[in-house]
Enzyme design. Structure first.
Site, PDB file in Angstrom:
ATOM      1  N   TYR A  42       0.809  -1.215   0.000  1.00 14.84           N
ATOM      2  CA  TYR A  42       0.000   0.000   0.000  1.00 14.84           C
ATOM      3  C   TYR A  42       0.845   1.271   0.000  1.00 14.84           C
ATOM      4  O   TYR A  42       0.313   2.359  -0.229  1.00 14.84           O
ATOM      5  CB  TYR A  42      -0.932   0.032   1.218  1.00 14.84           C
ATOM      6  CG  TYR A  42      -1.838  -1.154   1.369  1.00 14.84           C
ATOM      7  CD1 TYR A  42      -2.094  -2.040   0.317  1.00 14.84           C
ATOM      8  CD2 TYR A  42      -2.454  -1.419   2.589  1.00 14.84           C
ATOM      9  CE1 TYR A  42      -2.919  -3.141   0.477  1.00 14.84           C
ATOM     10  CE2 TYR A  42      -3.298  -2.509   2.764  1.00 14.84           C
ATOM     11  CZ  TYR A  42      -3.506  -3.376   1.702  1.00 14.84           C
ATOM     12  OH  TYR A  42      -4.321  -4.455   1.877  1.00 14.84           O
ATOM     13  N   LEU A 181     -17.328  -4.430   1.380  1.00 11.66           N
ATOM     14  CA  LEU A 181     -18.430  -3.783   0.658  1.00 11.66           C
ATOM     15  C   LEU A 181     -18.337  -4.058  -0.837  1.00 11.66           C
ATOM     16  O   LEU A 181     -18.957  -3.368  -1.649  1.00 11.66           O
ATOM     17  CB  LEU A 181     -18.426  -2.273   0.931  1.00 11.66           C
ATOM     18  CG  LEU A 181     -18.402  -1.887   2.420  1.00 11.66           C
ATOM     19  CD1 LEU A 181     -18.393  -0.373   2.574  1.00 11.66           C
ATOM     20  CD2 LEU A 181     -19.581  -2.503   3.166  1.00 11.66           C
ATOM     21  N   ILE A 219     -12.670  -5.388   7.389  1.00 13.06           N
ATOM     22  CA  ILE A 219     -11.738  -4.252   7.468  1.00 13.06           C
ATOM     23  C   ILE A 219     -12.084  -3.256   6.358  1.00 13.06           C
ATOM     24  O   ILE A 219     -11.369  -3.131   5.373  1.00 13.06           O
ATOM     25  CB  ILE A 219     -10.260  -4.704   7.407  1.00 13.06           C
ATOM     26  CG1 ILE A 219     -10.008  -5.661   6.231  1.00 13.06           C
ATOM     27  CG2 ILE A 219      -9.835  -5.358   8.709  1.00 13.06           C
ATOM     28  CD1 ILE A 219      -8.511  -5.923   6.004  1.00 13.06           C
ATOM     29  N   ASN A 230     -19.378   3.385   9.927  1.00 10.21           N
ATOM     30  CA  ASN A 230     -19.193   1.935   9.818  1.00 10.21           C
ATOM     31  C   ASN A 230     -19.233   1.229  11.173  1.00 10.21           C
ATOM     32  O   ASN A 230     -19.599   0.048  11.252  1.00 10.21           O
ATOM     33  CB  ASN A 230     -17.882   1.621   9.103  1.00 10.21           C
ATOM     34  CG  ASN A 230     -17.952   1.904   7.613  1.00 10.21           C
ATOM     35  OD1 ASN A 230     -19.033   2.014   7.035  1.00 10.21           O
ATOM     36  ND2 ASN A 230     -16.799   2.028   6.986  1.00 10.21           N
TER      37      ASN A 230
END
Length: 265
Positions: A42, A181, A219, A230
């Site tokens: 990342y 999601l 996560i 959330n």
């Protein structure tokens, strides 16, 4: 070593801007998150570490997880880059160190013993794997001395990972669900939206509540108000009929499906 206590976590994939990443980590910890997930891939470990440092939450209250890049899975590269990850995070250990993908430089017999070595040396408390097939998961359990604490895979109501969830129960590790999601697909799903409306909640919160009820550790990635929103999933008690309806949704395709993933071989 005490068991790994994993709660809903903050996913940081895609948080490329350092300032935004740091602010998001701080906001998440202030909102109540106690699990932060990053990775060498990342390119934001330093920004995540800055957020951990700036937060008033005690380090020992937070599960910090990172993952070794698939190009860094040769033994000496694991040793070198895991220490570099700690330097970027500003930590002397992480709670959970994953094999990110069992591809490229990954060689089970050579790679996995180094994760045991790093655990024995105190650089990580727990060892995890990510994006493994059932066969590769079984192989890893045979080679590792450390128990596998977590297996991280894509998981959401349209991609439910039933076999890997059953193996997680059988092998006594946590299934951590990334893209909970469906990279946003769930947010526009009419069947999920109908369940959300019945429960006075957003589709995102419904999907996360489903995961938590089914023993999955989601996560989600989030910014701004969605970080706090959330967390509503923790307190949303979906009726059994709605949970069953989510379990019965027509399965969809993977959202994360690189050509060289282990399941494409």
């Amino acid at each position: 070593m005490p068991p790994l206590d994993l709660s809903i976590g903050l996913g940081t994939s895609g948080l490329d801007d350092p300032e935004t990443c740091t602010e998001t980590v701080v906001a998440a910890l202030e909102a109540g998150y106690r699990h932060v997930d990053t990775a060498q891939m990342y390119d934001n470990e330093a920004a995540v570490g800055a957020g951990l440092a700036e937060s008033d939450v005690d380090r020992d209250e937070v599960v910090v997880a990172t993952k070794v890049h698939p190009e860094n899975l040769a033994p000496e590269d694991v040793r070198e880059t895991a220490r570099a990850s700690l330097d970027r995070l500003g930590l002397d250990r992480v709670d959970l160190l994953y094999v990110h993908w069992p591809i490229r430089a990954y060689d089970a017999e050579r790679t996995l013993p180094v994760f045991d070595e790093l655990r024995d040396a105190g650089l990580t408390d727990h060892v995890g794997v990510s994006n493994f097939t059932p066969d590769l998961l079984r192989e890893a359990r045979e080679i590792l001395e450390a128990p596998i604490a977590a297996h991280q895979v894509e998981c959401h109501p349209r991609f439910r990972q039933s076999e890997l969830r059953e193996l997680a129960d059988s092998f006594d590790h946590r299934l951590v669900g990334y893209s909970p999601l469906g990279r946003g697909e769930i947010l526009d799903d009419p069947e999920v939206a109908a369940i959300a409306e019945r429960n006075d909640a957003s589709p995102a919160v419904v999907a996360l509540a489903w995961a938590l009820d089914r023993g999955i550790v989601p996560i989600p990635k989030a910014r701004g108000d969605h970080v706090r929103e959330n967390l509503r999933a923790i307190d949303l008690d979906l009726p059994a009929s709605d949970l069953d309806a989510l379990d019965a949704l027509e399965p969809g395709d993977r959202q994360i499906d690189p050509d060289d993933a282990a399941w494409n071989r």
